[in-house]
Design a protein around this motif. Structure first.
Motif, PDB file in Angstrom:
ATOM      1  N   VAL A 174      -9.910   0.333   2.726  1.00 20.57           N
ATOM      2  CA  VAL A 174      -9.761  -0.578   3.871  1.00 20.57           C
ATOM      3  C   VAL A 174      -9.228  -1.898   3.331  1.00 20.57           C
ATOM      4  O   VAL A 174      -9.825  -2.492   2.421  1.00 20.57           O
ATOM      5  N   HIS A 175      -8.093  -2.330   3.860  1.00 20.37           N
ATOM      6  CA  HIS A 175      -7.464  -3.546   3.329  1.00 20.37           C
ATOM      7  C   HIS A 175      -7.002  -4.449   4.468  1.00 20.37           C
ATOM      8  O   HIS A 175      -6.292  -4.007   5.372  1.00 20.37           O
ATOM      9  N   ASN A 218      -4.883 -12.322  -4.827  1.00 17.71           N
ATOM     10  CA  ASN A 218      -4.981 -11.419  -3.667  1.00 17.71           C
ATOM     11  C   ASN A 218      -5.673 -12.174  -2.521  1.00 17.71           C
ATOM     12  O   ASN A 218      -6.687 -11.754  -1.989  1.00 17.71           O
ATOM     13  N   LEU A 219      -5.122 -13.321  -2.176  1.00 18.36           N
ATOM     14  CA  LEU A 219      -5.802 -14.205  -1.222  1.00 18.36           C
ATOM     15  C   LEU A 219      -5.677 -13.686   0.210  1.00 18.36           C
ATOM     16  O   LEU A 219      -4.765 -12.941   0.536  1.00 18.36           O
ATOM     17  N   LEU A 278      -1.350  -8.158  -2.404  1.00 21.04           N
ATOM     18  CA  LEU A 278      -1.960  -7.082  -3.191  1.00 21.04           C
ATOM     19  C   LEU A 278      -0.926  -6.516  -4.163  1.00 21.04           C
ATOM     20  O   LEU A 278       0.227  -6.322  -3.799  1.00 21.04           O
ATOM     21  N   ARG A 279      -1.364  -6.257  -5.399  1.00 24.91           N
ATOM     22  CA  ARG A 279      -0.475  -5.718  -6.425  1.00 24.91           C
ATOM     23  C   ARG A 279      -0.845  -4.275  -6.753  1.00 24.91           C
ATOM     24  O   ARG A 279      -2.026  -3.901  -6.657  1.00 24.91           O
ATOM     25  N   PRO A 280       0.126  -3.484  -7.197  1.00 27.28           N
ATOM     26  CA  PRO A 280      -0.192  -2.100  -7.597  1.00 27.28           C
ATOM     27  C   PRO A 280      -1.276  -2.050  -8.670  1.00 27.28           C
ATOM     28  O   PRO A 280      -2.104  -1.132  -8.672  1.00 27.28           O
ATOM     29  N   GLU A 281      -1.301  -3.047  -9.568  1.00 27.90           N
ATOM     30  CA  GLU A 281      -2.336  -3.060 -10.624  1.00 27.90           C
ATOM     31  C   GLU A 281      -3.738  -3.158 -10.038  1.00 27.90           C
ATOM     32  O   GLU A 281      -4.686  -2.598 -10.597  1.00 27.90           O
ATOM     33  N   HIS A 282      -3.865  -3.895  -8.920  1.00 32.88           N
ATOM     34  CA  HIS A 282      -5.182  -3.990  -8.273  1.00 32.88           C
ATOM     35  C   HIS A 282      -5.631  -2.603  -7.813  1.00 32.88           C
ATOM     36  O   HIS A 282      -6.774  -2.202  -8.008  1.00 32.88           O
ATOM     37  N   VAL A 283      -4.719  -1.885  -7.183  1.00 30.36           N
ATOM     38  CA  VAL A 283      -5.054  -0.541  -6.679  1.00 30.36           C
ATOM     39  C   VAL A 283      -5.313   0.400  -7.862  1.00 30.36           C
ATOM     40  O   VAL A 283      -6.281   1.168  -7.850  1.00 30.36           O
ATOM     41  N   ASP A 284      -4.486   0.310  -8.903  1.00 34.04           N
ATOM     42  CA  ASP A 284      -4.682   1.157 -10.094  1.00 34.04           C
ATOM     43  C   ASP A 284      -6.095   0.996 -10.643  1.00 34.04           C
ATOM     44  O   ASP A 284      -6.764   1.965 -10.977  1.00 34.04           O
ATOM     45  N   LEU A 336       0.831  -1.210   0.000  1.00 38.84           N
ATOM     46  CA  LEU A 336       0.000   0.000   0.000  1.00 38.84           C
ATOM     47  C   LEU A 336       0.866   1.261   0.000  1.00 38.84           C
ATOM     48  O   LEU A 336       0.638   2.190  -0.780  1.00 38.84           O
ATOM     49  N   ALA A 337       1.863   1.287   0.864  1.00 37.09           N
ATOM     50  CA  ALA A 337       2.694   2.492   1.005  1.00 37.09           C
ATOM     51  C   ALA A 337       3.481   2.780  -0.283  1.00 37.09           C
ATOM     52  O   ALA A 337       3.768   3.931  -0.600  1.00 37.09           O
ATOM     53  N   ALA A 338       3.799   1.718  -1.026  1.00 34.09           N
ATOM     54  CA  ALA A 338       4.591   1.904  -2.249  1.00 34.09           C
ATOM     55  C   ALA A 338       3.768   2.506  -3.379  1.00 34.09           C
ATOM     56  O   ALA A 338       4.317   2.962  -4.377  1.00 34.09           O
ATOM     57  N   HIS A 339       2.441   2.509  -3.238  1.00 36.12           N
ATOM     58  CA  HIS A 339       1.630   3.039  -4.333  1.00 36.12           C
ATOM     59  C   HIS A 339       1.687   4.561  -4.335  1.00 36.12           C
ATOM     60  O   HIS A 339       1.377   5.203  -3.336  1.00 36.12           O
ATOM     61  N   PRO A 340       2.074   5.151  -5.463  1.00 36.79           N
ATOM     62  CA  PRO A 340       2.297   6.605  -5.473  1.00 36.79           C
ATOM     63  C   PRO A 340       1.058   7.442  -5.161  1.00 36.79           C
ATOM     64  O   PRO A 340       1.188   8.560  -4.679  1.00 36.79           O
TER      65      PRO A 340
END
Ligand code: CTP
Ligand code: MG
Length: 228
Positions: free
Chosen positions: A104-105, A207-208, A112-118, A41-45
């Motif tokens: 909320v995660h 994302n299990l 979790l991958r950055p693509e999921h958040v994107d 999460l923190a790595a996502h810009p």
């Protein structure tokens, strides 16, 4: 412009894992499980802050040495997940705007991958309600009756498995959880009880949620595959 904030409930005891150490602190690919989650999460810009909600009795966090400039620790976990999230939302209320988005995660979802958040941000940032990451059900579903026998086959059409992140505006989510009580098992349920219809954003099974010991092995394979 609304900001994006992550809130990570991590106040559970991991009873189904059956280990003395709560599952969020179990080693996974050389680090505590929760460190993978928080870093993802923190790595996502586009995520500004990451708040982790611990149990007030948590005696393990300090020893982990997990630090990140975006990360803040809240020791206000409750008896059930919904309480931990609600307490966390109240604790950050003075630091964020009611229109800011909160993702909320589960601490227990380290893959979790950055693509999921994107994808969530792309599909939900202009949404009236918000939504959740989820996966269409692929298997044929059976309803069981006594004796573990099949009572019926349930059509899977239109059925999805809910995951996290679940993304709603701070003000709406706090109101929804306040009205819903403690029994809802995810944020979307509380929003649904208000008569609103959260959107389903398609994620994937990787994302299990780590629940049982065998999930830990699977999570390790997934992280290894991604080289994290
Ligand atoms: N959680 C929480 N506060 C609680 C219960 C759960 O913050 N009172 C968090 C967990 O730490 C986890 C997430 O909610 O990151 C999802 O819950 P779950 O996978 O059920 O974890 P546990 O409740 O710890 O596990 P179990 O149900 O097996 O006891
Ligand atoms: Mg639980």
């Amino acid at each position: 412009m609304s900001r994006f904030i992550a809130l990570v409930p991590a106040a559970g005891s991991g009873s189904r894992m059956g280990s003395e150490l709560p599952k969020q602190y179990l080693p996974l690919s050389g680090r505590p499980l929760i460190e993978h989650t928080l870093r993802a999460l923190a790595a996502h810009p586009r995520i500004d802050r990451v708040f982790v909600v611990l149990s007030p009795e948590d005696g393990w966090w300090e020893g982990q040495g997990i630090r990140h400039e975006k990360l803040a620790v809240l020791r206000c976990g409750g008896a059930v997940r919904a309480d931990s999230v609600k307490n966390g939302l109240k604790a950050i209320a003075s630091e964020i705007a009611t229109d800011d988005w909160v993702l909320v995660h589960d601490a227990a979802r380290p893959c979790l991958r950055p693509e999921h958040v994107d994808r969530m941000l792309a599909e939900l940032a202009d949404d009236e309600v918000g939504g959740i990451l989820a996966v269409p059900v692929a298997d044929t579903l059976k309803r069981a009756e006594a004796g573990q026998r099949i009572a019926e086959t349930v059509p899977r059409e239109g059925l999805w498995q809910a995951q996290t992140p679940q993304m709603f505006r701070h003000g709406l989510l706090l109101k929804a959880l306040g009205a819903a009580g403690s029994m809802v098992t995810d944020e979307a349920s509380a929003i649904e009880l208000m008569g609103l219809k959260p959107r389903l954003v398609e994620g994937d099974a990787r994302n299990l949620k780590v629940t049982y010991p065998r999930d830990l092995e699977l999570a390790a394979l997934i992280l290894e595959h991604w080289g994290t």
